[in-house]
Design an enzyme around this catalytic site. Sequence first.
Site, PDB file in Angstrom:
ATOM      1  N   CYS A   1       0.883  -1.164   0.000  1.00 20.51           N
ATOM      2  CA  CYS A   1       0.000   0.000   0.000  1.00 20.51           C
ATOM      3  C   CYS A   1       0.912   1.201   0.000  1.00 20.51           C
ATOM      4  O   CYS A   1       1.539   1.509   1.014  1.00 20.51           O
ATOM      5  CB  CYS A   1      -0.909   0.002   1.229  1.00 20.51           C
TER       6      CYS A   1
ATOM      7  N   CYS B   1      -0.686   4.513   2.200  1.00 21.90           N
ATOM      8  CA  CYS B   1      -0.722   4.454   3.670  1.00 21.90           C
ATOM      9  C   CYS B   1      -0.178   3.082   4.058  1.00 21.90           C
ATOM     10  O   CYS B   1       0.983   2.823   3.796  1.00 21.90           O
ATOM     11  CB  CYS B   1      -2.098   4.751   4.232  1.00 21.90           C
ATOM     12  N   SER B   2      -0.970   2.238   4.674  1.00 20.49           N
ATOM     13  CA  SER B   2      -0.461   0.908   4.996  1.00 20.49           C
ATOM     14  C   SER B   2      -1.600  -0.095   5.023  1.00 20.49           C
ATOM     15  O   SER B   2      -1.637  -0.964   5.890  1.00 20.49           O
ATOM     16  CB  SER B   2       0.255   0.911   6.348  1.00 20.49           C
ATOM     17  N   CYS B   3      -2.532  -0.001   4.077  1.00 19.74           N
ATOM     18  CA  CYS B   3      -3.663  -0.928   4.043  1.00 19.74           C
ATOM     19  C   CYS B   3      -3.137  -2.358   4.003  1.00 19.74           C
ATOM     20  O   CYS B   3      -2.172  -2.658   3.296  1.00 19.74           O
ATOM     21  CB  CYS B   3      -4.528  -0.672   2.815  1.00 19.74           C
TER      22      CYS B   3
END
Lengths: 106, 212, 108
Positions: free
Chosen positions: B117, B120-122
């Site tokens: 991702c 962000c950090s999905c």
Amino acid sequence: MREPFRGHHDMGGLPAGRVEKTEHDYAFWEKRVDAMNVLLASKGHLRVDEMRRNIEALPPDAYDRMSYYERWISAIAATLLQRGVLTADELGRKMEAIAQREGVPR
Amino acid sequence: MTDPLSAAHAHPHRHPPRPDTDDTLGHYQIMEIAIRELLIEKGIVTPAEIQRAIEAMDARGEALGARIVARAWTDPVFKARLMADGTEAVRDFGVDMGTTRLFVVENTPAVHNMIVCTLCSCYPRMVLGLPPDWYKSRNYRSRAVREPRGVLREFGLSVPDDVEVRVHDSTADMRYLVLPLRPGGTESLSAERLAALVSRDAMIGIAFARNP
Amino acid sequence: MSAPAAATAAVPSRFKPGDPVAVRQAYPPGHIRTPWYVRGRCGTVVHALGPFPNPEELSYNRSGLPAQPLYRVRFRQTEIWPDYAGNRRDTVDIEIYQHWLEPAGDAR
């Protein structure tokens, strides 16, 4: 000359260093932040997209310096202030009281 | 200690804790306590709800994802459902994807999938638990889309040149899970034994399933 | 797959799997889920995922309606990075909302 702004978070393809295979067991306070985010979202007090917008609004040096859950709690605070769930005054006073209670020096 | 939420969290540490643990109260940890206490005072959340949310979080991890993969390897009907609609199929395992959808991508002899991702950090946390730090790092988020083979090599994974590397950038509402290639010589293994061959990293696509 | 409840008011879908598309080369302010690196690039729709509320609006606590059709779009790495050092068939799949896509004649 038009110079569009590229968000600091929008980093796909930028030069960066070797990926170090780092991980840690999550601290309890980090899990509490995560849990509050989950609960606030499920109760309609916060949207994940608002969280992301507030994280992206951090100054680049803060974004890089802060840990993941530091970014999260700061974005939760920003969202709750924007929505009027909390006021800046009550949050500020509560933080002061907790720092005193826990003996954290200024 | 009467408040379970402020008690030191007792569980075995497999990885070194970071400086920002429970030991010292920094600005943001004070902020966390303050927000939590205010939300409780206002009746918006209860301590019990926070406790239950943490317990639910702790209950999810790579073992859950591995069971899903092993079932897909051994049950063609389930695999077809998983590939067609992952969100619906993983309800069999009690997984509720919430507002996101589970999208399963299958490794084949011709295609290797990996997940990132960049914005962000999905992460497929409902099936894999919380992400490792490296997944959230600037280095991984920046480079996985531009030089995936280089990043894979840094993880010790060499994907043959003639295999297509397919990166999935989780930009929106899907959460991705890689269905790894089933190792050879495992025809006689039970789903339980197969699950033990499937690591979190294999389901992110930076490792292969282990050989028995 | 059931549609999200909030997606009952949705923009009609313009694309289907196999369609060549170009990502708009646009730089709006606000919370944007189209990565910088893919803006202005051409790819092929591989999945039509149905309507989802627009995150650009959700990020300001608005409804995000009408919902935008969401697609998984596949790009050749060499289309995004002309100097890509890997198999020329390597790809990246990205979810993109319809208002960021235009029809393209040639996805290369």
